[in-house]
Design a protein around this motif. Sequence first.
Motif, PDB file in Angstrom:
ATOM      1  N   VAL A 680       0.842  -1.209   0.000  1.00  0.00           N
ATOM      2  CA  VAL A 680       0.000   0.000   0.000  1.00  0.00           C
ATOM      3  C   VAL A 680       0.870   1.249   0.000  1.00  0.00           C
ATOM      4  CG1 VAL A 680      -1.917  -1.167   1.133  1.00  0.00           C
ATOM      5  CG2 VAL A 680      -0.163  -0.064   2.514  1.00  0.00           C
ATOM      6  N   ASN A 681       2.189   1.074  -0.287  1.00  0.00           N
ATOM      7  CA  ASN A 681       3.132   2.202  -0.377  1.00  0.00           C
ATOM      8  C   ASN A 681       3.209   2.983   0.926  1.00  0.00           C
ATOM      9  OD1 ASN A 681       3.751   1.647  -3.111  1.00  0.00           O
ATOM     10  ND2 ASN A 681       1.897   2.764  -3.761  1.00  0.00           N
ATOM     11  N   ALA A 682       3.208   2.254   2.040  1.00  0.00           N
ATOM     12  CA  ALA A 682       3.329   2.904   3.348  1.00  0.00           C
ATOM     13  C   ALA A 682       4.734   3.463   3.509  1.00  0.00           C
ATOM     14  CB  ALA A 682       3.008   1.923   4.459  1.00  0.00           C
ATOM     15  N   PRO A 683       4.876   4.670   4.100  1.00  0.00           N
ATOM     16  CA  PRO A 683       6.201   5.286   4.302  1.00  0.00           C
ATOM     17  C   PRO A 683       6.912   4.666   5.499  1.00  0.00           C
ATOM     18  CG  PRO A 683       4.512   6.740   5.134  1.00  0.00           C
ATOM     19  CD  PRO A 683       3.770   5.573   4.513  1.00  0.00           C
ATOM     20  N   ILE A 684       7.501   3.504   5.303  1.00  0.00           N
ATOM     21  CA  ILE A 684       8.145   2.771   6.407  1.00  0.00           C
ATOM     22  C   ILE A 684       9.512   3.394   6.682  1.00  0.00           C
ATOM     23  CG2 ILE A 684       8.955   0.535   7.200  1.00  0.00           C
ATOM     24  CD1 ILE A 684       6.992  -0.724   5.195  1.00  0.00           C
ATOM     25  N   ALA A 685       9.712   3.852   7.908  1.00  0.00           N
ATOM     26  CA  ALA A 685      11.011   4.423   8.290  1.00  0.00           C
ATOM     27  C   ALA A 685      11.990   3.341   8.704  1.00  0.00           C
ATOM     28  CB  ALA A 685      10.832   5.424   9.425  1.00  0.00           C
ATOM     29  N   GLY A 686      11.497   2.310   9.330  1.00  0.00           N
ATOM     30  CA  GLY A 686      12.361   1.224   9.778  1.00  0.00           C
ATOM     31  C   GLY A 686      11.707   0.451  10.898  1.00  0.00           C
ATOM     32  N   ILE A 687      12.483  -0.456  11.484  1.00  0.00           N
ATOM     33  CA  ILE A 687      11.959  -1.300  12.551  1.00  0.00           C
ATOM     34  C   ILE A 687      12.620  -0.917  13.863  1.00  0.00           C
ATOM     35  CG2 ILE A 687      11.504  -3.195  10.959  1.00  0.00           C
ATOM     36  CD1 ILE A 687      13.963  -4.596  12.079  1.00  0.00           C
ATOM     37  N   ILE A 688      11.904  -1.209  14.945  1.00  0.00           N
ATOM     38  CA  ILE A 688      12.386  -0.957  16.311  1.00  0.00           C
ATOM     39  C   ILE A 688      12.401  -2.302  17.021  1.00  0.00           C
ATOM     40  CG2 ILE A 688      11.964   0.235  18.471  1.00  0.00           C
ATOM     41  CD1 ILE A 688      10.403   2.328  16.831  1.00  0.00           C
ATOM     42  N   ILE A 689      13.584  -2.734  17.462  1.00  0.00           N
ATOM     43  CA  ILE A 689      13.717  -4.005  18.183  1.00  0.00           C
ATOM     44  C   ILE A 689      13.380  -3.740  19.644  1.00  0.00           C
ATOM     45  CG2 ILE A 689      15.205  -5.962  18.695  1.00  0.00           C
ATOM     46  CD1 ILE A 689      14.673  -5.547  15.733  1.00  0.00           C
ATOM     47  N   ASN A 690      12.289  -4.334  20.120  1.00  0.00           N
ATOM     48  CA  ASN A 690      11.842  -4.142  21.501  1.00  0.00           C
ATOM     49  C   ASN A 690      12.096  -5.402  22.322  1.00  0.00           C
ATOM     50  OD1 ASN A 690      10.674  -2.745  23.637  1.00  0.00           O
ATOM     51  ND2 ASN A 690       8.602  -3.450  23.147  1.00  0.00           N
ATOM     52  N   HIS A 691      12.179  -5.237  23.620  1.00  0.00           N
ATOM     53  CA  HIS A 691      12.410  -6.365  24.548  1.00  0.00           C
ATOM     54  C   HIS A 691      13.700  -7.116  24.202  1.00  0.00           C
ATOM     55  CE1 HIS A 691       8.565  -6.174  26.658  1.00  0.00           C
ATOM     56  NE2 HIS A 691       7.985  -5.936  25.478  1.00  0.00           N
ATOM     57  N   SER A 692      14.733  -6.397  23.817  1.00  0.00           N
ATOM     58  CA  SER A 692      15.993  -7.044  23.442  1.00  0.00           C
ATOM     59  C   SER A 692      16.799  -7.379  24.693  1.00  0.00           C
ATOM     60  CB  SER A 692      16.807  -6.124  22.527  1.00  0.00           C
ATOM     61  OG  SER A 692      18.052  -6.715  22.237  1.00  0.00           O
ATOM     62  N   GLN A 693      17.248  -8.666  24.760  1.00  0.00           N
ATOM     63  CA  GLN A 693      18.082  -9.106  25.878  1.00  0.00           C
ATOM     64  C   GLN A 693      19.455  -9.579  25.438  1.00  0.00           C
ATOM     65  OE1 GLN A 693      15.914 -11.457  28.971  1.00  0.00           O
ATOM     66  NE2 GLN A 693      14.394 -11.728  27.351  1.00  0.00           N
ATOM     67  N   SER A 694      19.612  -9.859  24.146  1.00  0.00           N
ATOM     68  CA  SER A 694      20.837 -10.502  23.673  1.00  0.00           C
ATOM     69  C   SER A 694      21.674  -9.616  22.777  1.00  0.00           C
ATOM     70  CB  SER A 694      20.480 -11.786  22.905  1.00  0.00           C
ATOM     71  OG  SER A 694      19.712 -12.635  23.705  1.00  0.00           O
ATOM     72  N   ILE A 695      21.239  -8.373  22.509  1.00  0.00           N
ATOM     73  CA  ILE A 695      21.964  -7.512  21.574  1.00  0.00           C
ATOM     74  C   ILE A 695      22.488  -6.295  22.312  1.00  0.00           C
ATOM     75  CG2 ILE A 695      21.832  -6.222  19.421  1.00  0.00           C
ATOM     76  CD1 ILE A 695      19.475  -7.936  18.627  1.00  0.00           C
ATOM     77  N   ASP A 696      23.757  -6.034  22.147  1.00  0.00           N
ATOM     78  CA  ASP A 696      24.354  -4.822  22.680  1.00  0.00           C
ATOM     79  C   ASP A 696      23.983  -3.669  21.750  1.00  0.00           C
ATOM     80  OD1 ASP A 696      25.773  -2.896  23.904  1.00  0.00           O
ATOM     81  OD2 ASP A 696      27.760  -3.786  23.583  1.00  0.00           O
ATOM     82  N   SER A 697      23.233  -2.705  22.277  1.00  0.00           N
ATOM     83  CA  SER A 697      22.710  -1.623  21.428  1.00  0.00           C
ATOM     84  C   SER A 697      23.722  -0.533  21.159  1.00  0.00           C
ATOM     85  CB  SER A 697      21.457  -1.014  22.076  1.00  0.00           C
ATOM     86  OG  SER A 697      21.781  -0.486  23.347  1.00  0.00           O
ATOM     87  N   ASP A 698      24.909  -0.606  21.707  1.00  0.00           N
ATOM     88  CA  ASP A 698      25.895   0.453  21.494  1.00  0.00           C
ATOM     89  C   ASP A 698      26.188   0.623  20.019  1.00  0.00           C
ATOM     90  OD1 ASP A 698      25.932   0.747  24.170  1.00  0.00           O
ATOM     91  OD2 ASP A 698      27.765  -0.440  24.484  1.00  0.00           O
ATOM     92  N   LYS A 699      26.222  -0.473  19.291  1.00  0.00           N
ATOM     93  CA  LYS A 699      26.585  -0.391  17.873  1.00  0.00           C
ATOM     94  C   LYS A 699      25.544   0.373  17.063  1.00  0.00           C
ATOM     95  CE  LYS A 699      27.511  -3.295  13.867  1.00  0.00           C
ATOM     96  NZ  LYS A 699      27.611  -4.665  13.347  1.00  0.00           N
ATOM     97  N   TYR A 700      24.262   0.322  17.514  1.00  0.00           N
ATOM     98  CA  TYR A 700      23.186   0.903  16.724  1.00  0.00           C
ATOM     99  C   TYR A 700      22.766   2.289  17.204  1.00  0.00           C
ATOM    100  CZ  TYR A 700      22.836  -3.690  14.707  1.00  0.00           C
ATOM    101  OH  TYR A 700      23.113  -4.864  14.069  1.00  0.00           O
TER     102      TYR A 700
END
Length: 721
Positions: A680-700
Amino acid sequence: MLNDNQSINFNAQNQEIDLKEVLRPLWSRRWQIVFFTLLVSLIVAFYVSLLKPSFKATAILQIGSNKPSNTLSINDAFNESSASKEQVKTQYELLKSRKFAERVIVSLNLVEHQEFNSGKYNDKISFFANIGKRSIKPTVSSLISTFEGRLTISPIASTELVKISFVAHSPKLAQEVANQIGHTYLQYQDEIHSASKESTSQWLVDQLEELEKKLETSEQALQEYREAEGIVDILGIAGLVSSELTELTSSAIRAEKIKDDLEVTYQSMQNRRKNTAQLLELQEISQQSDLVQLRRADEKAARKIFELSKRYGPKHPKHIAVQAELESLQKGIVELVDEIVISIEKDYLNSSEKVKATKNRLAIAKVDYLRLSRLQNKFSQLQREVDTNKELYNNYLVRLKETDAMGNYKANFYVRFIDKAIIPLNRFAPKKALIVILSFMLSFAVIAIIIIMRELSMDTLNSRRKLDSFTEAPVLAILPKFQAPNAEKKGDPYYTDNRFTEAVRTLRTSLLFNGESKPAKIIAITSSVPSEGKSTVALHLARSFSEMEKVLLIEADMRHPTVAKNMNLSPYRPGLSNLLAKTHQINECIIRDKNLKLDILTSGISPANPLVFLSMKRFNMLIKVFGNFYDRIIIETPPVNAVSDAAIISKLVETVLYVVHGEKTKREQITTGLRMLKQVNAPIAGIIINHSQSIDSDKYQNKYYNERANNIVKLPVRKQG
């Protein structure tokens, strides 16, 4: 380009990050691991505390090969040399056999022993003490497997020693069994030797009787054959006949050769018998000495006539005398040639007769030699049988005498105790501390492997490696899982920990500075399936924006609303559905946060068909109206894969944020939801990873800053209201 050192450092850093990602699930579930490990260790510790102590007694036995000093053999038939390695190994296996176990059980009367009638548990707890006790009296055959399980026979490498160890709950029983096995083996060797000696002696006596009869029979057959054929010295006669046969063969060959030579000359003479001149051409005739002298005289007389014919006439007396002499010589040559021819003919006939006579004598000699050969062969056969029977008889007789003389001599093995078993003082098993430590380590390793394998096998975006391979949409932020609020802050809908708050602020910064145009004003937040935390993300993102701007949060999920519930509001409070139905005014539906510049429009009473309400032009008009009063509008929508509400709302917003549960949402669900929005040509900006326990977010955290982010960005002026 990077140099080699930078490349090495970069690779090393990636490896370190990978290891952190693997170990992070262990840390996030550390209390589960500790609980499981301690539980298993306590169970094992309790179990080993119920086991009876076991004691191990060991005896050392020597089983060696023994080569006798005197030869006890009958050539190769009774060669008793040193025992081979295979024979010694056979003795080790013999000690482990069921036969020995049965003999030891009977010798010590282990059927009646309490060791094999009680269980392996002690009497601390009566329930466990009764486990394993035999209700009926055991038999010898039923105890053999248990006995063999406690017995250990182990040869000491590069020696003739063997360890006999037995484990029992009673130290005294362990000693008795270990020593009894050695004594039983010694008795077994004595029994084998005695039985072998008796059987060998009787067998030798029987063999001697049979060999004596065979010897007498063979000697009688030899004597009868000698008398029947009149044999005195068969070897001497055969030698004479052999010599004569050799001599006759040589004579026959020589006579045959002479005959063949004379036969050639004889045939030539027969062809030239009437022609003396031709006969003189034969070498056998022309080389006769008498004939050579006559021919020389003839030649001399012919030369003399030739000379006289030049001086005198044919009637001259000298010429006549020489002519008469020449004729006389020629006549003598003819007569001499005839005599030589007759002589050669006689020699040829004599040689033919001699060849025939020699062949006859040779044929007679061959017949005699063949007859003597047959006699000699038969005689030798009978003589060999006599000699063989005599040798066997003598050897068996010697063996019988030696067997009686050797007595209790043991030929192949010598067996003796080196160390007898003593009563063990220290327990052998169970090693409680070691078992508990091993169970602790093993249970820890098992639960750790299960957790790691489960994390690696999950088809979610719960690791940096999986995020790197995800190309359907960019990752805007990684929001960590925060702990549930305590009793004091349980009613606070804005409660989070510092890490989550900073992650939301990072998301806010990413939305403000990510893009060439001005930041999106109307933002929709959706997810793939329910319970991914989109309501929480929407609420806290709106709160974060409200620190800088005037923000409106619209709860467009009229099917399963959660904002009102989280804010402890009445589910029947008017909201979006009431505004769209025109039953209430805006000021009656919007909740104003006095501490923050945040207004919240809840979903209101759930209608029968929410999609019809969201498809109204009034909804689009409301959003435009709200856009005149607010700097930022955040709309929470239903999950994409559940209903199509989000697809309708995406037409009315400037950007869509896609919330993903980092530990639960399957990758296929994410891909399906994004595909539906893209259709439907939605303006998707991106995804948000929620409830993350195994990923170090410093890189992102700084991933979406670019060179344009270093420029001065003018934030929109917040309207006062």
